[in-house]
Design a protein around this motif. Sequence first.
Motif, PDB file in Angstrom:
ATOM      1  N   ALA A 203     -32.000 -27.083 -28.292  1.00  0.00           N
ATOM      2  CA  ALA A 203     -31.776 -26.376 -27.224  1.00  0.00           C
ATOM      3  C   ALA A 203     -30.561 -26.745 -26.293  1.00  0.00           C
ATOM      4  O   ALA A 203     -29.660 -25.918 -25.845  1.00  0.00           O
ATOM      5  N   ALA A 204     -30.549 -28.005 -25.921  1.00  0.00           N
ATOM      6  CA  ALA A 204     -29.582 -28.611 -25.184  1.00  0.00           C
ATOM      7  C   ALA A 204     -28.339 -28.579 -25.809  1.00  0.00           C
ATOM      8  O   ALA A 204     -27.253 -28.561 -24.856  1.00  0.00           O
ATOM      9  N   ALA A 205     -28.073 -28.548 -26.970  1.00  0.00           N
ATOM     10  CA  ALA A 205     -26.664 -28.442 -27.608  1.00  0.00           C
ATOM     11  C   ALA A 205     -26.277 -27.136 -28.256  1.00  0.00           C
ATOM     12  O   ALA A 205     -25.200 -27.200 -29.011  1.00  0.00           O
ATOM     13  N   GLY A 206     -27.402 -26.221 -28.054  1.00  0.00           N
ATOM     14  CA  GLY A 206     -27.245 -25.333 -29.212  1.00  0.00           C
ATOM     15  C   GLY A 206     -26.566 -23.859 -28.842  1.00  0.00           C
ATOM     16  O   GLY A 206     -26.444 -22.901 -29.734  1.00  0.00           O
ATOM     17  N   GLY A 207     -25.916 -23.734 -27.426  1.00  0.00           N
ATOM     18  CA  GLY A 207     -25.498 -22.446 -27.138  1.00  0.00           C
ATOM     19  C   GLY A 207     -26.380 -21.399 -27.444  1.00  0.00           C
ATOM     20  O   GLY A 207     -27.727 -21.436 -26.708  1.00  0.00           O
ATOM     21  N   PHE A 208     -26.193 -20.162 -27.893  1.00  0.00           N
ATOM     22  CA  PHE A 208     -26.784 -19.053 -27.985  1.00  0.00           C
ATOM     23  C   PHE A 208     -27.567 -19.053 -29.342  1.00  0.00           C
ATOM     24  O   PHE A 208     -27.146 -19.486 -30.389  1.00  0.00           O
ATOM     25  N   LEU A 209     -29.049 -18.732 -28.941  1.00  0.00           N
ATOM     26  CA  LEU A 209     -29.995 -18.796 -30.197  1.00  0.00           C
ATOM     27  C   LEU A 209     -29.966 -17.424 -30.744  1.00  0.00           C
ATOM     28  O   LEU A 209     -30.556 -16.495 -29.998  1.00  0.00           O
ATOM     29  N   SER A 210     -29.895 -17.427 -32.065  1.00  0.00           N
ATOM     30  CA  SER A 210     -30.242 -16.038 -32.631  1.00  0.00           C
ATOM     31  C   SER A 210     -31.259 -16.696 -33.790  1.00  0.00           C
ATOM     32  O   SER A 210     -31.023 -17.271 -34.649  1.00  0.00           O
ATOM     33  N   ASP A 211     -32.564 -16.147 -33.656  1.00  0.00           N
ATOM     34  CA  ASP A 211     -33.655 -16.625 -34.497  1.00  0.00           C
ATOM     35  C   ASP A 211     -34.162 -15.545 -35.303  1.00  0.00           C
ATOM     36  O   ASP A 211     -34.181 -14.389 -34.978  1.00  0.00           O
ATOM     37  N   ALA A 212     -34.198 -15.625 -36.626  1.00  0.00           N
ATOM     38  CA  ALA A 212     -34.602 -14.673 -37.489  1.00  0.00           C
ATOM     39  C   ALA A 212     -35.870 -14.394 -37.460  1.00  0.00           C
ATOM     40  O   ALA A 212     -36.418 -13.306 -38.068  1.00  0.00           O
ATOM     41  N   VAL A 213     -36.805 -15.039 -36.686  1.00  0.00           N
ATOM     42  CA  VAL A 213     -38.349 -14.599 -36.502  1.00  0.00           C
ATOM     43  C   VAL A 213     -38.576 -13.687 -35.689  1.00  0.00           C
ATOM     44  O   VAL A 213     -37.869 -13.574 -34.514  1.00  0.00           O
ATOM     45  N   TYR A 214     -39.385 -12.619 -35.858  1.00  0.00           N
ATOM     46  CA  TYR A 214     -39.883 -11.708 -34.731  1.00  0.00           C
ATOM     47  C   TYR A 214     -41.478 -11.515 -34.839  1.00  0.00           C
ATOM     48  O   TYR A 214     -41.820 -11.243 -33.597  1.00  0.00           O
ATOM     49  N   GLY A 215     -42.079 -12.072 -35.706  1.00  0.00           N
ATOM     50  CA  GLY A 215     -43.353 -11.727 -35.519  1.00  0.00           C
ATOM     51  C   GLY A 215     -44.317 -12.770 -34.829  1.00  0.00           C
ATOM     52  O   GLY A 215     -45.323 -12.626 -34.509  1.00  0.00           O
ATOM     53  N   HIS A 216     -43.740 -13.843 -34.870  1.00  0.00           N
ATOM     54  CA  HIS A 216     -44.293 -14.922 -34.220  1.00  0.00           C
ATOM     55  C   HIS A 216     -43.411 -15.608 -33.117  1.00  0.00           C
ATOM     56  O   HIS A 216     -42.850 -16.627 -32.975  1.00  0.00           O
ATOM     57  N   TRP A 217     -43.331 -14.539 -32.211  1.00  0.00           N
ATOM     58  CA  TRP A 217     -42.456 -14.807 -31.078  1.00  0.00           C
ATOM     59  C   TRP A 217     -43.235 -15.092 -29.779  1.00  0.00           C
ATOM     60  O   TRP A 217     -44.207 -14.280 -29.540  1.00  0.00           O
ATOM     61  N   PRO A 218     -42.958 -15.831 -28.982  1.00  0.00           N
ATOM     62  CA  PRO A 218     -41.723 -16.781 -29.108  1.00  0.00           C
ATOM     63  C   PRO A 218     -41.842 -18.003 -29.955  1.00  0.00           C
ATOM     64  O   PRO A 218     -42.989 -18.528 -29.891  1.00  0.00           O
ATOM     65  N   THR A 219     -40.701 -18.456 -30.725  1.00  0.00           N
ATOM     66  CA  THR A 219     -41.061 -19.786 -31.316  1.00  0.00           C
ATOM     67  C   THR A 219     -40.966 -20.878 -30.503  1.00  0.00           C
ATOM     68  O   THR A 219     -40.606 -20.686 -29.508  1.00  0.00           O
ATOM     69  N   GLU A 220     -40.948 -21.909 -31.069  1.00  0.00           N
ATOM     70  CA  GLU A 220     -41.013 -23.138 -30.371  1.00  0.00           C
ATOM     71  C   GLU A 220     -39.583 -23.337 -30.071  1.00  0.00           C
ATOM     72  O   GLU A 220     -39.154 -23.827 -28.723  1.00  0.00           O
ATOM     73  N   LEU A 221     -38.540 -23.188 -30.858  1.00  0.00           N
ATOM     74  CA  LEU A 221     -37.023 -22.914 -30.082  1.00  0.00           C
ATOM     75  C   LEU A 221     -36.849 -22.145 -29.262  1.00  0.00           C
ATOM     76  O   LEU A 221     -36.263 -22.402 -28.303  1.00  0.00           O
ATOM     77  N   ALA A 222     -37.413 -21.057 -29.279  1.00  0.00           N
ATOM     78  CA  ALA A 222     -37.076 -19.806 -28.098  1.00  0.00           C
ATOM     79  C   ALA A 222     -37.734 -20.580 -26.925  1.00  0.00           C
ATOM     80  O   ALA A 222     -37.345 -20.252 -25.808  1.00  0.00           O
ATOM     81  N   ARG A 223     -38.749 -21.069 -26.859  1.00  0.00           N
ATOM     82  CA  ARG A 223     -39.615 -21.639 -25.568  1.00  0.00           C
ATOM     83  C   ARG A 223     -38.421 -22.665 -25.152  1.00  0.00           C
ATOM     84  O   ARG A 223     -38.417 -22.798 -23.999  1.00  0.00           O
ATOM     85  N   ALA A 224     -37.738 -23.353 -25.828  1.00  0.00           N
ATOM     86  CA  ALA A 224     -37.026 -24.543 -25.469  1.00  0.00           C
ATOM     87  C   ALA A 224     -35.812 -24.039 -24.943  1.00  0.00           C
ATOM     88  O   ALA A 224     -35.312 -24.398 -23.826  1.00  0.00           O
TER      89      ALA A 224
END
Length: 274
Positions: A203-224
């Motif tokens: 997350a610290a280096a990732g800019g905008f996040l587009s995650d393919a997941v929608y059923g298990h939201w938020p993902t650990e990445l989305a939380r970060a």
Amino acid sequence: MLTPVRLEVWGDPIAHSLSPVLHTAAYRALGLDWEYDRRQVSAEAFAATLDGPGSHLRGLSLTMPLKDVAFRAADVLDRRATLTGAVNTFVPEGRRGYNTDVGGIVRSVRQAGIDGVETARIVGAGATARSALVALAELGARDVDVASRRPGPVVQLAELGASLDVRVTATPLDAATFAPVPLTLATLPGGVALDPAVAGRLAAAGGFLSDAVYGHWPTELARAWEALGAPAQDGLGMLLHQALLQVRVFVAGDPDRPLPGEDDVLAAMRHALA
């Protein structure tokens, strides 16, 4: 009496699929009395099912684990399917296969206000990563870093990248640091465990996040991303736009040909998701 036009989504499992909701809304908006259902079909049963009742369907949407077997079953492939080796949209008549996942990613990212990037990152190196890489190439990326636990699949992605004039590099998922990028496409399946520390470094280096997941939201990445106040979107946008392209295929035979009144169709599909 006219035989109703029928379409289905196949996969294993399939009960979670939102495709019937999206497609039914689209055909109602178009004034088409078409029927769209779901069916649980395994990879082993795909060929026999296709030659049976599947041959009488106007079109098929395909989810895991059928995208690879559908690719092998197709006689005609669009460019995106050829590049990715995956078919998520199948027309039994003529055995035509398409990949609308790529276009779904591109349209979803652009909807978020990102018209193009030169560098980006993909998290994960599974089947969805192939579609993500082709989508990034269409968005103008020329350098793509792949963060993955396994180096083997990244070699295959690098070969695909070379055919697209995209340089693909590999970074271990547990790396101490990641190079900054303006866009991260996450392709990890929903429910995959990810160390929160790893997610934080991405997350610290990732800019905008587009995650393919929608059923298990938020993902650990989305939380970060959320913890840093960084922008992120779930996979519903990709799902919506790839379904719209599927409707184009089933109605007009071309994912690049807009539907009549397409803005209203898209609005109806978006409302159905809500």
